[in-house]
Design a protein around this motif. Structure first.
Motif, PDB file in Angstrom:
ATOM      1  N   LEU A   1       0.824  -1.213   0.000  1.00 25.27           N
ATOM      2  CA  LEU A   1       0.000   0.000   0.000  1.00 25.27           C
ATOM      3  C   LEU A   1       0.855   1.259   0.000  1.00 25.27           C
ATOM      4  O   LEU A   1       0.540   2.223  -0.700  1.00 25.27           O
ATOM      5  CB  LEU A   1      -0.953  -0.013   1.194  1.00 25.27           C
ATOM      6  CG  LEU A   1      -2.069  -1.055   1.118  1.00 25.27           C
ATOM      7  CD1 LEU A   1      -2.827  -1.125   2.444  1.00 25.27           C
ATOM      8  CD2 LEU A   1      -3.016  -0.765  -0.026  1.00 25.27           C
ATOM      9  N   ARG A   2       1.941   1.264   0.757  1.00 29.12           N
ATOM     10  CA  ARG A   2       2.847   2.426   0.752  1.00 29.12           C
ATOM     11  C   ARG A   2       3.436   2.644  -0.636  1.00 29.12           C
ATOM     12  O   ARG A   2       3.533   3.774  -1.115  1.00 29.12           O
ATOM     13  CB  ARG A   2       3.967   2.242   1.777  1.00 29.12           C
ATOM     14  CG  ARG A   2       3.627   2.655   3.171  1.00 29.12           C
ATOM     15  CD  ARG A   2       4.856   2.774   4.077  1.00 29.12           C
ATOM     16  NE  ARG A   2       5.835   1.720   3.899  1.00 29.12           N
ATOM     17  CZ  ARG A   2       5.811   0.552   4.535  1.00 29.12           C
ATOM     18  NH1 ARG A   2       4.854   0.279   5.375  1.00 29.12           N
ATOM     19  NH2 ARG A   2       6.752  -0.348   4.320  1.00 29.12           N
ATOM     20  N   THR A   3       3.828   1.561  -1.298  1.00 31.57           N
ATOM     21  CA  THR A   3       4.410   1.655  -2.637  1.00 31.57           C
ATOM     22  C   THR A   3       3.379   2.138  -3.651  1.00 31.57           C
ATOM     23  O   THR A   3       3.679   2.984  -4.498  1.00 31.57           O
ATOM     24  CB  THR A   3       5.006   0.300  -3.064  1.00 31.57           C
ATOM     25  OG1 THR A   3       6.010  -0.068  -2.118  1.00 31.57           O
ATOM     26  CG2 THR A   3       5.594   0.364  -4.456  1.00 31.57           C
ATOM     27  N   VAL A   4       2.166   1.617  -3.563  1.00 30.04           N
ATOM     28  CA  VAL A   4       1.097   2.053  -4.477  1.00 30.04           C
ATOM     29  C   VAL A   4       0.843   3.539  -4.300  1.00 30.04           C
ATOM     30  O   VAL A   4       0.790   4.291  -5.279  1.00 30.04           O
ATOM     31  CB  VAL A   4      -0.199   1.237  -4.239  1.00 30.04           C
ATOM     32  CG1 VAL A   4      -1.380   1.856  -4.962  1.00 30.04           C
ATOM     33  CG2 VAL A   4      -0.006  -0.212  -4.674  1.00 30.04           C
ATOM     34  N   ARG A   5       0.710   3.980  -3.053  1.00 34.03           N
ATOM     35  CA  ARG A   5       0.461   5.408  -2.787  1.00 34.03           C
ATOM     36  C   ARG A   5       1.613   6.275  -3.300  1.00 34.03           C
ATOM     37  O   ARG A   5       1.388   7.304  -3.935  1.00 34.03           O
ATOM     38  CB  ARG A   5       0.240   5.648  -1.299  1.00 34.03           C
ATOM     39  CG  ARG A   5      -1.071   5.077  -0.780  1.00 34.03           C
ATOM     40  CD  ARG A   5      -1.166   5.249   0.725  1.00 34.03           C
ATOM     41  NE  ARG A   5      -1.347   6.634   1.084  1.00 34.03           N
ATOM     42  CZ  ARG A   5      -2.531   7.214   1.207  1.00 34.03           C
ATOM     43  NH1 ARG A   5      -3.634   6.526   1.012  1.00 34.03           N
ATOM     44  NH2 ARG A   5      -2.616   8.487   1.529  1.00 34.03           N
ATOM     45  N   ALA A   6       2.849   5.855  -3.036  1.00 36.39           N
ATOM     46  CA  ALA A   6       4.013   6.632  -3.478  1.00 36.39           C
ATOM     47  C   ALA A   6       4.070   6.700  -5.001  1.00 36.39           C
ATOM     48  O   ALA A   6       4.338   7.767  -5.571  1.00 36.39           O
ATOM     49  CB  ALA A   6       5.294   6.024  -2.919  1.00 36.39           C
ATOM     50  N   THR A   7       3.797   5.579  -5.669  1.00 38.66           N
ATOM     51  CA  THR A   7       3.799   5.555  -7.131  1.00 38.66           C
ATOM     52  C   THR A   7       2.740   6.502  -7.684  1.00 38.66           C
ATOM     53  O   THR A   7       3.005   7.290  -8.598  1.00 38.66           O
ATOM     54  CB  THR A   7       3.533   4.131  -7.657  1.00 38.66           C
ATOM     55  OG1 THR A   7       4.543   3.252  -7.161  1.00 38.66           O
ATOM     56  CG2 THR A   7       3.524   4.096  -9.177  1.00 38.66           C
ATOM     57  N   LEU A   8       1.531   6.426  -7.127  1.00 39.11           N
ATOM     58  CA  LEU A   8       0.444   7.278  -7.615  1.00 39.11           C
ATOM     59  C   LEU A   8       0.708   8.754  -7.326  1.00 39.11           C
ATOM     60  O   LEU A   8       0.409   9.610  -8.161  1.00 39.11           O
ATOM     61  CB  LEU A   8      -0.880   6.834  -6.996  1.00 39.11           C
ATOM     62  CG  LEU A   8      -1.366   5.450  -7.431  1.00 39.11           C
ATOM     63  CD1 LEU A   8      -2.624   5.064  -6.663  1.00 39.11           C
ATOM     64  CD2 LEU A   8      -1.589   5.378  -8.924  1.00 39.11           C
ATOM     65  N   ASP A   9       1.286   9.057  -6.175  1.00 36.20           N
ATOM     66  CA  ASP A   9       1.616  10.453  -5.859  1.00 36.20           C
ATOM     67  C   ASP A   9       2.674  10.996  -6.814  1.00 36.20           C
ATOM     68  O   ASP A   9       2.558  12.116  -7.319  1.00 36.20           O
ATOM     69  CB  ASP A   9       2.100  10.591  -4.410  1.00 36.20           C
ATOM     70  CG  ASP A   9       0.988  10.472  -3.391  1.00 36.20           C
ATOM     71  OD1 ASP A   9      -0.198  10.623  -3.765  1.00 36.20           O
ATOM     72  OD2 ASP A   9       1.299  10.221  -2.203  1.00 36.20           O
TER      73      ASP A   9
END
Length: 100
Positions: free
Chosen positions: A40-48
């Motif tokens: 989830l942290r990686t998904v959020r960072a990628t999307l940001d």
């Protein structure tokens, strides 16, 4: 999109809750919670980062460019698969799993 991505469990909180007498199932579930949190942290960072790149605020990295290319064809980006594990799910189905 990242605002729609859940926070996920705090890995430190999960680790603190598991005591030395934890069963194998409890330890497994704790590891899965920590792994989910990393995804989830990686998904959020990628999307940001992708959002900032699309807005022209930053130059997209190679990883973000690859992620955007995968997203554009309804595939789960490789950076996410590296943490999650192999999946045959389309992107939309994968996101629904993360949100549940």
């Amino acid at each position: 999109l990242s605002s729609q991505c859940p926070e996920g469990p705090d890995p430190n909180d999960v680790e603190e809750r598991i005591d030395t007498d934890a069963t194998a199932v409890q330890r497994f579930m704790a590891r899965e919670c920590v792994r989910l949190s990393a995804v989830l942290r990686t998904v959020r960072a990628t999307l940001d980062e992708a959002d900032a790149a699309i807005r022209g605020l930053v130059v997209p990295s190679a990883a973000v460019t690859a992620s955007l290319e995968a997203i554009s064809v309804d595939r789960v980006p490789e950076a996410w698969i590296a943490l999650w594990g192999p999946t045959d799910r389309a992107l939309a189905s994968f996101v629904l799993v993360l949100q549940s």
